[in-house]
Design a protein around this motif. Structure first.
Motif, PDB file in Angstrom:
ATOM      1  N   ALA A  59       0.818  -1.226   0.000  1.00 46.36           N
ATOM      2  CA  ALA A  59       0.000   0.000   0.000  1.00 46.36           C
ATOM      3  C   ALA A  59       0.844   1.264   0.000  1.00 46.36           C
ATOM      4  O   ALA A  59       1.742   1.410   0.831  1.00 46.36           O
ATOM      5  CB  ALA A  59      -0.870  -0.001   1.252  1.00 46.36           C
ATOM      6  N   MET A  60       0.544   2.167  -0.913  1.00 39.97           N
ATOM      7  CA  MET A  60       1.237   3.449  -0.868  1.00 39.97           C
ATOM      8  C   MET A  60       0.338   4.650  -1.106  1.00 39.97           C
ATOM      9  O   MET A  60       0.286   5.539  -0.292  1.00 39.97           O
ATOM     10  CB  MET A  60       2.407   3.461  -1.842  1.00 39.97           C
ATOM     11  CG  MET A  60       3.606   2.694  -1.322  1.00 39.97           C
ATOM     12  SD  MET A  60       5.035   2.845  -2.343  1.00 39.97           S
ATOM     13  CE  MET A  60       4.747   1.538  -3.514  1.00 39.97           C
ATOM     14  N   GLY A  88      -2.879   2.819  -1.658  1.00 43.81           N
ATOM     15  CA  GLY A  88      -2.827   3.443  -0.339  1.00 43.81           C
ATOM     16  C   GLY A  88      -4.241   3.541   0.225  1.00 43.81           C
ATOM     17  O   GLY A  88      -5.225   3.168  -0.437  1.00 43.81           O
ATOM     18  N   SER A  89      -4.333   4.056   1.436  1.00 41.72           N
ATOM     19  CA  SER A  89      -5.625   4.179   2.107  1.00 41.72           C
ATOM     20  C   SER A  89      -6.641   4.919   1.239  1.00 41.72           C
ATOM     21  O   SER A  89      -6.364   6.015   0.748  1.00 41.72           O
ATOM     22  CB  SER A  89      -5.433   4.942   3.418  1.00 41.72           C
ATOM     23  OG  SER A  89      -6.699   5.208   3.964  1.00 41.72           O
ATOM     24  N   ASN A 118      -7.287  -0.427   0.777  1.00 43.37           N
ATOM     25  CA  ASN A 118      -6.647  -0.216   2.079  1.00 43.37           C
ATOM     26  C   ASN A 118      -7.410   0.844   2.869  1.00 43.37           C
ATOM     27  O   ASN A 118      -7.794   1.875   2.315  1.00 43.37           O
ATOM     28  CB  ASN A 118      -5.199   0.242   1.818  1.00 43.37           C
ATOM     29  CG  ASN A 118      -4.387   0.464   3.085  1.00 43.37           C
ATOM     30  OD1 ASN A 118      -4.661   1.367   3.860  1.00 43.37           O
ATOM     31  ND2 ASN A 118      -3.387  -0.366   3.285  1.00 43.37           N
ATOM     32  N   HIS A 143      -4.868  -1.068   7.975  1.00 39.90           N
ATOM     33  CA  HIS A 143      -3.567  -0.777   8.579  1.00 39.90           C
ATOM     34  C   HIS A 143      -3.675  -0.308  10.033  1.00 39.90           C
ATOM     35  O   HIS A 143      -4.595   0.406  10.411  1.00 39.90           O
ATOM     36  CB  HIS A 143      -2.750   0.212   7.734  1.00 39.90           C
ATOM     37  CG  HIS A 143      -3.326   1.586   7.601  1.00 39.90           C
ATOM     38  ND1 HIS A 143      -3.977   2.024   6.472  1.00 39.90           N
ATOM     39  CD2 HIS A 143      -3.321   2.641   8.453  1.00 39.90           C
ATOM     40  CE1 HIS A 143      -4.353   3.282   6.641  1.00 39.90           C
ATOM     41  NE2 HIS A 143      -3.975   3.676   7.829  1.00 39.90           N
ATOM     42  N   LYS A 180      -2.378  -5.160   8.517  1.00 40.68           N
ATOM     43  CA  LYS A 180      -0.957  -4.847   8.384  1.00 40.68           C
ATOM     44  C   LYS A 180      -0.565  -3.685   9.295  1.00 40.68           C
ATOM     45  O   LYS A 180      -1.392  -2.833   9.615  1.00 40.68           O
ATOM     46  CB  LYS A 180      -0.613  -4.508   6.924  1.00 40.68           C
ATOM     47  CG  LYS A 180      -1.144  -3.143   6.453  1.00 40.68           C
ATOM     48  CD  LYS A 180      -0.877  -2.917   4.965  1.00 40.68           C
ATOM     49  CE  LYS A 180       0.544  -2.542   4.624  1.00 40.68           C
ATOM     50  NZ  LYS A 180       0.927  -1.177   5.016  1.00 40.68           N
ATOM     51  N   VAL A 182       2.470  -0.490   9.354  1.00 43.22           N
ATOM     52  CA  VAL A 182       2.922   0.393   8.265  1.00 43.22           C
ATOM     53  C   VAL A 182       4.433   0.628   8.348  1.00 43.22           C
ATOM     54  O   VAL A 182       4.936   1.653   7.924  1.00 43.22           O
ATOM     55  CB  VAL A 182       2.165   1.743   8.276  1.00 43.22           C
ATOM     56  CG1 VAL A 182       0.674   1.541   8.058  1.00 43.22           C
ATOM     57  CG2 VAL A 182       2.420   2.509   9.573  1.00 43.22           C
ATOM     58  N   GLY A 209      12.944  -0.079   6.511  1.00 38.26           N
ATOM     59  CA  GLY A 209      12.814   0.669   5.255  1.00 38.26           C
ATOM     60  C   GLY A 209      12.137   1.996   5.539  1.00 38.26           C
ATOM     61  O   GLY A 209      12.623   2.791   6.359  1.00 38.26           O
ATOM     62  N   THR A 210      10.976   2.220   4.922  1.00 38.80           N
ATOM     63  CA  THR A 210      10.246   3.475   5.128  1.00 38.80           C
ATOM     64  C   THR A 210       9.864   3.627   6.603  1.00 38.80           C
ATOM     65  O   THR A 210       9.372   2.682   7.217  1.00 38.80           O
ATOM     66  CB  THR A 210       8.946   3.465   4.288  1.00 38.80           C
ATOM     67  OG1 THR A 210       9.295   3.132   2.945  1.00 38.80           O
ATOM     68  CG2 THR A 210       8.255   4.814   4.332  1.00 38.80           C
ATOM     69  N   PHE A 212       7.480   5.864   9.054  1.00 37.83           N
ATOM     70  CA  PHE A 212       6.434   6.885   9.119  1.00 37.83           C
ATOM     71  C   PHE A 212       6.527   7.786  10.352  1.00 37.83           C
ATOM     72  O   PHE A 212       5.894   8.840  10.383  1.00 37.83           O
ATOM     73  CB  PHE A 212       5.039   6.269   8.957  1.00 37.83           C
ATOM     74  CG  PHE A 212       4.629   6.325   7.520  1.00 37.83           C
ATOM     75  CD1 PHE A 212       4.130   7.498   6.973  1.00 37.83           C
ATOM     76  CD2 PHE A 212       4.822   5.245   6.689  1.00 37.83           C
ATOM     77  CE1 PHE A 212       3.820   7.584   5.632  1.00 37.83           C
ATOM     78  CE2 PHE A 212       4.503   5.316   5.342  1.00 37.83           C
ATOM     79  CZ  PHE A 212       3.998   6.488   4.813  1.00 37.83           C
ATOM     80  N   GLY A 256      11.313  -2.808   4.660  1.00 36.62           N
ATOM     81  CA  GLY A 256      12.768  -2.796   4.441  1.00 36.62           C
ATOM     82  C   GLY A 256      13.278  -3.787   3.418  1.00 36.62           C
ATOM     83  O   GLY A 256      14.470  -4.122   3.430  1.00 36.62           O
ATOM     84  N   ALA A 277       7.278  -1.637  -0.616  1.00 32.45           N
ATOM     85  CA  ALA A 277       6.712  -0.312  -0.887  1.00 32.45           C
ATOM     86  C   ALA A 277       7.827   0.648  -1.302  1.00 32.45           C
ATOM     87  O   ALA A 277       8.032   0.897  -2.494  1.00 32.45           O
ATOM     88  CB  ALA A 277       5.953   0.197   0.340  1.00 32.45           C
ATOM     89  N   GLY A 278       8.579   1.177  -0.338  1.00 30.76           N
ATOM     90  CA  GLY A 278       9.548   2.246  -0.599  1.00 30.76           C
ATOM     91  C   GLY A 278      10.530   1.954  -1.719  1.00 30.76           C
ATOM     92  O   GLY A 278      10.816   2.829  -2.553  1.00 30.76           O
TER      93      GLY A 278
HETATM   94  C1  FNR Z   1       2.951   3.841   2.661  1.00 25.52           C
HETATM   95  N1  FNR Z   1       2.402   2.847   3.478  1.00 25.52           N
HETATM   96  C2  FNR Z   1       1.038   2.784   3.649  1.00 25.52           C
HETATM   97  N2  FNR Z   1       0.476   1.708   4.283  1.00 25.52           N
HETATM   98  C3  FNR Z   1      -0.858   1.607   4.407  1.00 25.52           C
HETATM   99  O1  FNR Z   1      -1.320   0.597   4.937  1.00 25.52           O
HETATM  100  N3  FNR Z   1      -1.685   2.603   3.936  1.00 25.52           N
HETATM  101  C4  FNR Z   1      -1.191   3.704   3.304  1.00 25.52           C
HETATM  102  O2  FNR Z   1      -1.964   4.572   2.874  1.00 25.52           O
HETATM  103  C5  FNR Z   1       0.214   3.813   3.155  1.00 25.52           C
HETATM  104  N4  FNR Z   1       0.769   4.913   2.555  1.00 25.52           N
HETATM  105  C6  FNR Z   1       2.113   4.906   2.227  1.00 25.52           C
HETATM  106  C7  FNR Z   1       2.652   5.930   1.436  1.00 25.52           C
HETATM  107  C8  FNR Z   1       3.986   5.873   1.045  1.00 25.52           C
HETATM  108  C9  FNR Z   1       4.535   6.974   0.186  1.00 25.52           C
HETATM  109  C10 FNR Z   1       4.807   4.790   1.446  1.00 25.52           C
HETATM  110  C11 FNR Z   1       6.249   4.687   1.012  1.00 25.52           C
HETATM  111  C12 FNR Z   1       4.291   3.804   2.246  1.00 25.52           C
HETATM  112  C13 FNR Z   1       3.257   1.878   4.199  1.00 25.52           C
HETATM  113  C14 FNR Z   1       3.688   0.711   3.354  1.00 25.52           C
HETATM  114  O3  FNR Z   1       2.607  -0.059   2.896  1.00 25.52           O
HETATM  115  C15 FNR Z   1       4.666  -0.191   4.132  1.00 25.52           C
HETATM  116  O4  FNR Z   1       3.996  -0.833   5.191  1.00 25.52           O
HETATM  117  C16 FNR Z   1       5.846   0.569   4.707  1.00 25.52           C
HETATM  118  O5  FNR Z   1       6.262   1.552   3.787  1.00 25.52           O
HETATM  119  C17 FNR Z   1       7.039  -0.336   4.996  1.00 25.52           C
HETATM  120  O6  FNR Z   1       7.483  -0.991   3.811  1.00 25.52           O
HETATM  121  P1  FNR Z   1       8.778  -0.511   2.972  1.00 25.52           P
HETATM  122  O7  FNR Z   1       8.489   0.849   2.431  1.00 25.52           O
HETATM  123  O8  FNR Z   1       9.922  -0.479   3.943  1.00 25.52           O
HETATM  124  O9  FNR Z   1       8.906  -1.541   1.884  1.00 25.52           O
END
Ligand code: FNR
Length: 347
Positions: A59-60, A88-89, A118, A143, A180, A182, A209-210, A212, A256, A277-278
């Motif tokens: 989800a992004m 994404g959401s 999501n 999430h 999940k 995030v 990784g990413t 928040f 990550g 994601a990232g």
């Molecule tokens: C996310 N992620 C995310 N997760 C979710 O459940 N709803 C969302 O709306 C979002 N929005 C979102 C935006 C952006 C720009 C990123 C990069 C990520 C979180 C994502 O799904 C994931 O759980 C985390 O980013 C960790 O994974 P990575 O990025 O380390 O692979």
């Protein structure tokens, strides 16, 4: 700037390849793989569906003109490489139907895809149904993101209804529900909480990784929560925790994941599929769609090589690959009473 656009630009700004717990997981090699590469299948199963690859786009985004274009490109990437994909959401679109097309674009581009909608925890059953209907999602991701909400200047401050709304949705929704994190990971206690309300598919979504907390802190004037930049349990620690839960459930790894080797290691911990994601977003924004398609195809080929190297011809075989854990994962096992030899001595 729109919050969704800000999340994308901050995620990209903070994205950098860095050491994480996957680097402390070493494969234990055996010299007779006894299989042919041509016999290897990297297919996997999730909620009774067969998926051709054991990884997916997590989800992004969505919710603005710019993110509509990113979702369009992510859906083309998913279609061209036959990946499952989450948006994404969609909560913003439930409040404001004018921006629905930034999500429905994924179904337009990928009519036959396995696509996940999501929403956040605390969403009502009625809104969960609307989220699924928005683009005929094959499943719903919900999430959990308390640390993000708390650091977010305008975030939620009341989490009292999360578990009861989760229970209601899981009981009544007629598509599979995936819960999940995030990027903060999950302990076995969190997983047991989820199982107790009927959740059966869990994406641990760990750190590495990413972040928040880092992204939301950058949106605060004083940046007072910088010390939370690395907050959370890693993907690897969360997988170790998940394997301590005695009740069976469908396990997804994410957080990550940088390359095919990280995907492979996560599968060796027993994940059925691995979310990214990232890393994918950064590739797409830095190099464009075609090179990202090529990279994903390369990962699919690399995975076949890695399966063959360990004698595995099926994804399910990977949970027998012996692993040597050092550094932080080893310390984690000691502190959390996890028998590390389960991983190093298995055959
Ligand atoms: C996310 N992620 C995310 N997760 C979710 O459940 N709803 C969302 O709306 C979002 N929005 C979102 C935006 C952006 C720009 C990123 C990069 C990520 C979180 C994502 O799904 C994931 O759980 C985390 O980013 C960790 O994974 P990575 O990025 O380390 O692979």
């Amino acid at each position: 700037m729109n919050r969704k656009d800000e999340h994308v630009s901050l995620a990209k700004a903070f994205h950098k390849p860095r050491h994480n717990d996957f680097d402390d997981v070493t494969l234990i090699h055996h010299s007779f793989p006894a299989c042919r590469v041509s016999d290897v299948s990297i297919e996997t199963e999730l909620f009774d569906q067969s998926l051709t690859s054991p990884f997916f786009i997590n989800a992004m985004t969505g919710g603005s003109e710019k993110t509509k274009e990113y979702n369009r490109q992510l859906a083309i990437l998913a279609r061209e490489t036959d990946l499952m994909m989450a948006t994404g959401s969609v909560s913003a679109a439930l409040r404001n139907p004018e921006i629905s097309d930034s999500y429905t674009v994924v179904r337009q581009e990928y009519p036959n895809g396995t696509l996940l909608a999501n929403v956040g925890a605390g969403t009502t059953l009625e809104d969960a149904k609307r989220a699924v209907d928005l683009f005929e999602a094959n499943a719903l991701q919900i999430h959990l993101n308390a640390p993000q909400e708390l650091v977010m200047p305008e975030g939620d401050r009341d989490f009292t209804q999360w578990l009861s709304t989760l229970e209601e949705i899981t009981t009544h929704l007629d598509v599979p529900v995936i819960v999940k994190e995030v990027g903060f990971g999950m302990t076995r206690e969190t997983i047991q909480h989820l199982l107790s309300v009927g959740v059966t598919i869990i994406d641990v979504a760990g750190s590495g990784g990413t972040s928040f907390t880092q992204i939301e802190n950058a949106r605060r004037k004083k940046r007072e929560f910088t010390y939370l930049d690395d907050f959370g349990l890693s993907n690897v620690a969360s997988l170790l925790e998940a394997k301590e839960v005695p009740v069976p459930f469908e396990l997804i790894a994410s957080g990550g994941v940088r390359n095919a080797f990280d995907i492979f290691k996560a599968l060796c911990f027993g994940a059925q599929t691995v979310g990214i994601a990232g890393t994918i977003l950064n590739q797409l924004l830095t190099n464009g769609l075609e090179p990202t398609i090529t990279l994903v195809q390369q990962w699919q080929t690399e995975l076949k090589t890695l399966y063959a190297m360990t004698g595995a011809t099926k994804t399910a075989h990977l949970k027998k690959v012996p692993l040597f854990l050092s550094g932080h994962p080893k310390d984690w096992c000691e502190a959390r009473n996890i028998d590390i030899k389960k991983y190093s001595m298995r055959v």
